[in-house]
Design a protein around this motif. Structure first.
Motif, PDB file in Angstrom:
ATOM      1  N   TRP A 762     -59.284 -72.833 -26.387  1.00  0.00           N
ATOM      2  CA  TRP A 762     -59.695 -74.134 -26.922  1.00  0.00           C
ATOM      3  C   TRP A 762     -61.189 -74.341 -26.669  1.00  0.00           C
ATOM      4  O   TRP A 762     -61.626 -74.411 -25.516  1.00  0.00           O
ATOM      5  N   ASP A 764     -63.686 -76.637 -26.180  1.00  0.00           N
ATOM      6  CA  ASP A 764     -63.978 -78.052 -25.969  1.00  0.00           C
ATOM      7  C   ASP A 764     -65.460 -78.338 -26.167  1.00  0.00           C
ATOM      8  O   ASP A 764     -66.305 -77.440 -26.074  1.00  0.00           O
ATOM      9  N   CYS A 798     -60.409 -82.647 -28.785  1.00  0.00           N
ATOM     10  CA  CYS A 798     -59.230 -83.332 -28.250  1.00  0.00           C
ATOM     11  C   CYS A 798     -59.292 -84.835 -28.468  1.00  0.00           C
ATOM     12  O   CYS A 798     -58.288 -85.532 -28.311  1.00  0.00           O
ATOM     13  N   MET A 815     -57.619 -86.136 -33.490  1.00  0.00           N
ATOM     14  CA  MET A 815     -56.479 -85.408 -32.962  1.00  0.00           C
ATOM     15  C   MET A 815     -55.609 -84.839 -34.070  1.00  0.00           C
ATOM     16  O   MET A 815     -55.078 -83.721 -33.952  1.00  0.00           O
ATOM     17  N   SER A 818     -57.186 -81.684 -35.268  1.00  0.00           N
ATOM     18  CA  SER A 818     -57.003 -80.613 -34.289  1.00  0.00           C
ATOM     19  C   SER A 818     -55.557 -80.133 -34.256  1.00  0.00           C
ATOM     20  O   SER A 818     -55.289 -78.937 -34.074  1.00  0.00           O
ATOM     21  N   CYS A 839     -59.960 -82.264 -21.270  1.00  0.00           N
ATOM     22  CA  CYS A 839     -59.509 -81.938 -22.621  1.00  0.00           C
ATOM     23  C   CYS A 839     -58.115 -81.312 -22.579  1.00  0.00           C
ATOM     24  O   CYS A 839     -57.268 -81.601 -23.440  1.00  0.00           O
ATOM     25  N   LEU A 843     -54.676 -82.829 -24.377  1.00  0.00           N
ATOM     26  CA  LEU A 843     -53.764 -82.110 -25.261  1.00  0.00           C
ATOM     27  C   LEU A 843     -52.344 -82.108 -24.714  1.00  0.00           C
ATOM     28  O   LEU A 843     -51.381 -82.006 -25.480  1.00  0.00           O
TER      29      LEU A 843
END
Length: 999
Positions: A762, A764, A798, A815, A818, A839, A843
């Motif tokens: 991920w 971030d 996130c 969100m 994502s 983050c 999630l």
């Protein structure tokens, strides 16, 4: 408008004149505003009373002045300590005097006499810490010891786990400095017959009091000797038998437990006891709670320090991320028996001797002598947090105090428990039983339906039946927390008419006009009136889902039951960082929950989401989420704050920081087009200061610099390289930042063979744009562990910066995008690794509240921290041996949502001798510490533990902090760089490869 539960209107009072008198004569805080009154509407009980006003005295003289004003204007008075009472005896409709803020002086400790002289607001743990220097302690130790005050303990005659050995608070009070409503001030203690006669002859108000008490004892002497249940935990009513000649005529002990209904305590001299140098915990497992109760009489023959009980239902409510088994022996209920010794070996042997000697009903199914102090602390935490844990069942069912701490003689406890279970079955109630089995005192939270009329009728019926049951067993309807509004109405079922008449006469001696905490013990308010659960039964529509509260914001607001763990001043955990700095009730998690509750109720806070009082109370909430895990009932103030800010600023201009830091992912993406120019502008003396002012950023803060290239850009360029070739030069040159991972060869080698599969990393915002060496290092580690690393497609985030600033509509859009990017990977069975704890936690948790549904649940279940992933998916991977000492700062969101056990394990496997700081929040907390108005609080939070620890650490010691906020706070305020664990591991791999090449 919801059903109101506020008390009847006060008699006519010249409120303006009363306020003027208080403001003229009191140097401390005098507050009649809606916000402060809202904070003090409740304690830890079922009840709610809106006070007329609140005083926080700075001196004892302030208390005297406030009481004088109450006497002049006929205002009822309630004195309050930590506000953790569960009987409703720390709230009132008149003036509330809170002594916990300033009257906190330990005036003297006399180790020879084994006494301490204290002001009423002294926290119990502070007194115990001061006494421990002399090998002494204050014996009574309720589970609220980190925040309850000595004055409150005197008011309720508190007891705690060790009353088996050291008695109740009354047993440990030597003298009291007291003030009457009419201004009379006295020092009271043991009073022999001759001294009583001498004092009764004085031609003063004090003399008349002693004369009246002498007459009262003479009139009711026979009743006091035969009509009061004989058990150590008889806390109900007034302890008038303490006035008998054979008990020393101890007036201070008779006034202990009067719940502020007779006098105001200005100071106390209390007895201290010798604390055993070592203690051992013996845990005994039994079939069920009644079977455990049957074992108590034999156990008491061994003179233990304590015998505490808990059952499997309480264990089922222990919810902490990252924790494994509780380590209890087998059974359905357990007794925790503590014994002392001159040293650890002697204490352990005593514990084993107790275990060997048990016979018959006392013989357990299974047992354990706990020699590991950490294990013992974990078990005691379960017991101490029982009052909160028992409030919510795993299925979300609400349970409440009321029938909270009845006590019976220990030898009759088994019989009482069996009869009590039958009574619960008759009413169809559920409740978790735990408590002080060695004293026959049980705590229980019951699923009374207090939010509807039929439930309240059944509540009253049950309480009356339960009181009769206790009386049949020779017990007391209160065994620790006093009667208050919860049980005062039941006292006639326990005492005869003459004893009840004696109670009334005793109160009249001190308070003939019934102005001292009226409605408790004598002339009680109805137990089924003024219930705060009935005050808020439905909440407004919300954005967040609140799945553990059935989607009901009102139910979420009822989650806070007021146990006040958030009011601790020191200790382990995260909650509540701002309160530990300000010591102001409005800055505690409990205070904020009270404000939100009153906002929904609409009686005191009348303007709903637009309320400035609620906004101000939430202002210093760092959104650290510490309360989500540290609060026994898992209050999530970060979520409630986000919800409030969303509604409060809807269609209104927001604070500048909401636009600057709340939209950081967007600004970072734009800055990536020309990072050098942006960095120069931010660092320029004039322009940089202007940009800070425009963005609401504290001038003391340095704005973090954007990296010369982003991680995602580096990664995709690298991915386009031919397999087996170097990825484009040393990582340090590409990323333009020094650090453990940013060294030649770290990440420059070709990816190893994909032995284990593919993992999604991920990217971030913080790692991608500001610290790209962190995700680049993670790539190096994951590939060494045998994984192929891929990234989600497109721009992902996130959404946390929008959540924390209450911009929930934007957060939901972010969100959702994502979620679409991750869904194909998750559907293919790929795990997702997050590196930034906030983050990763978003999630795992915020996603479910923002976008509830199966797809979000699948994604959340697929998200791991780096350490969790390696532990789960590559348990046989051999990390590089770093062989270094380190101190670690755990990010608040990781503490609250994820846990740190996997990280500890990974550090140990890598040879890192790590000391995980018990420092709580770093203080930066995302946007909070950057905001101009919060800088002082931010740094004060950091200076509590973290920053001094970093400064004092050896220069060769690594400072580890996976959170961007934590690293930034450490860098800016301690002047020392901190590293992500991935960076340390990547550097270890680089060093290992270098050694191999050289060898």
């Amino acid at each position: 408008m919801p059903e109101t539960t506020s008390p009847a209107a006060l008699p006519d009072i010249d409120l303006d004149a009363f306020q003027r008198a208080l403001r003229r004569d009191v140097a401390g805080t005098v507050a009649f505003d809606a916000g402060t009154r809202a904070l003090y509407t409740a304690d830890a009980s079922n009840y709610r009373h809106v006070p007329l006003g609140v005083v926080l005295p700075r001196t004892v003289g302030d208390v005297v002045a406030a009481v004088a004003a109450c006497n002049t204007y006929g205002v009822p008075l309630t004195t309050r300590g930590g506000g953790t009472s569960i009987a409703g005896n720390a709230i009132g409709q008149g003036l509330v005097i809170d002594t916990s803020r300033h009257l906190t002086a330990i005036e003297e400790i006399d180790p020879q006499q084994r006494t301490a002289r204290v002001q009423p607001g002294v926290i119990l743990d502070d007194l115990r810490a001061a006494a421990s220097v002399h090998g002494l302690t204050f014996g009574p130790d309720p589970s609220t010891h980190s925040r309850c005050t000595i004055g409150g303990m005197i008011g309720n005659n508190s007891c705690g786990s060790h009353s088996v050995a050291w008695g109740t608070t009354a047993d440990n009070v030597e003298s009291l400095d007291v003030l009457l409503h009419d201004g009379t001030r006295m020092t009271v203690g043991a009073t022999g017959r001759e001294e009583l006669d001498r004092l009764a002859a004085l031609p003063t108000r004090e003399g008349r009091i002693y004369a009246s008490l002498r007459d009262l004892v003479t009139t009711y002497m026979g009743d006091l000797r035969t009509g009061m249940p004989q058990l150590s935990r008889r806390v109900s009513g007034y302890a008038l038998d303490r006035l008998l000649p054979e008990n020393g005529g101890h007036l201070a002990r008779a006034l202990t437990g009067t719940e502020g209904s007779c006098v105001t305590v200005l100071g106390a001299t209390v007895r201290l006891v010798e604390s055993p140098p070592a203690r051992t915990l013996v845990v005994l497992g039994y079939r069920d709670a009644p079977a455990a109760a049957d074992a108590v009489p034999e156990l008491l023959e061994h003179n233990p320090l304590t015998v505490e009980g808990l059952n499997e239902e309480l264990l089922a409510r222990v919810r902490r991320p990252g924790e494994g088994s509780t380590g209890l022996p087998s059974g359905g209920a357990w007794l925790m028996v503590e014994v002392g010794g001159a040293d650890a070996a002697e204490a352990t042997e005593r514990g084993k001797a107790v275990l060997r000697s048990l016979t018959g009903a006392a013989r357990p199914l299974d047992s354990d002598v706990v020699e590991d102090p950490a294990h013992a602390r974990a078990l005691w935490r379960i017991r101490e947090e029982g009052s909160g844990l028992a409030t919510r069942a795993p299925d979300g069912t609400e349970a409440w105090p009321g029938w909270e701490d009845a006590a019976v003689p220990p030898e009759r406890l088994g019989s009482y428990l069996r009869a009590y279970d039958r009574l619960m079955d008759e009413y169809g109630y559920r409740g978790v039983v735990y408590g002080h089995f060695g004293e026959g005192c049980l705590h229980v939270r019951v699923d009374f339906g207090l939010d509807h009329a039929e439930g309240r009728v059944r509540f009253r019926s049950f309480m009356e039946s339960a009181a009769d049951l206790v009386a049949e067993h020779g017990g007391s309807v209160s065994g620790e927390h006093g009667d208050g509004q919860a049980r005062s109405e039941l006292l006639p079922r326990m005492y005869g008419d003459r004893i009840m008449r004696a109670f009334s006469e005793f109160k009249s001696v001190w308070d003939p006009n019934d102005r001292m905490n009226p409605g408790v013990v004598v002339a009680p308010r109805p137990m089924d009136a003024d219930l705060r659960q009935a005050a808020v039964t439905s909440g407004p529509l919300t954005v967040l889902d609140y799945p553990e509260d059935q989607g009901d914001f009102a139910r979420a607001m009822r989650r806070c039951v007021g146990v006040g763990k958030c009011r601790r001043h020191e200790g382990s955990g995260v909650m509540c960082p701002s309160y530990m700095v300000t010591r102001d009730e409005k800055d505690s998690t409990r205070g904020r929950a009270r404000m939100l509750f009153e906002m929904i109720n609409g009686e005191v806070i009348t303007d709903g989401w637009a309320s400035e009082e609620v906004r101000d109370s939430l202002d210093l909430c760092l959104s650290c989420k510490g309360c989500r895990s540290d609060c026994p009932v898992n209050v999530d103030m970060a979520a409630y704050k986000a919800e409030f800010l969303h509604h409060h600023y809807r269609n209104r201009v927001r604070p500048a920081s909401h636009y600057s830091m709340g939209w950081l992912p967007v600004w970072a993406r734009l800055a990536a087009a020309a990072p050098a120019e942006v960095n120069r502008a931010g660092g320029a003396r004039g322009l940089g200061d202007a940009l800070k002012r425009l963005g609401g950023i504290a001038p003391q803060r340095t704005v973090p610099e954007f990296a010369r290239t982003t991680f995602t850009r580096w990664f995709r360029r690298r991915a386009r390289r031919q397999e087996g070739r170097r990825s484009g030069g040393p990582l340090g040159r590409v990323l333009g930042r020094s650090g453990a991972a940013a060294q030649p060869g770290a990440g420059g080698a070709s990816a190893p063979e994909n032995r284990r599969g593919t993992v999604v990393l991920w990217p971030d915002t913080f790692g991608n744009y500001l610290h790209p060496q962190v995700p680049a290092s993670a790539v190096r580690v994951l590939e060494d562990a045998g994984f192929r690393v891929v990234l989600p497609q497109g721009q992902v985030c996130c959404g946390l910066t929008w959540v924390s600033t209450g911009q929930l509509s934007v957060a939901r859009q972010v969100m959702r995008r994502s979620l679409r990017a991750l869904a194909p990977h998750v559907q293919a069975g790929l795990p997702v690794v997050g590196l930034e704890p906030s983050c990763t936690a978003a999630l795992r948790s915020d996603l479910l509240e923002m976008l509830p549904g199966h797809e979000s649940e699948r994604v959340a279940a697929s998200v791991y921290t780096l350490a969790e992933f390696l532990d789960t998916c590559a348990p046989d991977w051999e990390p590089p041996q770093v062989d270094a000492k380190a101190i670690s700062q755990v990010h608040c969101h990781q503490h609250a949502v994820i846990g740190f056990d996997a990280d500890r394990t990974l550090m140990e496997r890598a040879g890192i001798d790590g000391d995980v700081l018990d420092s709580g929040c770093c203080g930066l907390a995302g946007n909070f510490g950057f905001e101009a108005e919060h800088y002082d609080v931010s740094t004060a939070v950091g200076e509590r533990v973290l920053l001094p620890a970093v400064r004092e650490a050896d220069p060769q010691t690594l400072v580890l902090a996976d959170g961007f906020s934590c690293r930034t706070q450490i860098d800016q305020e301690a002047g020392r760089p901190a590293l992500h664990l991935a960076e340390v591991l990547a550097q270890g791999l680089a060093d290992r490869d270098a050694r191999r090449r050289q060898g």
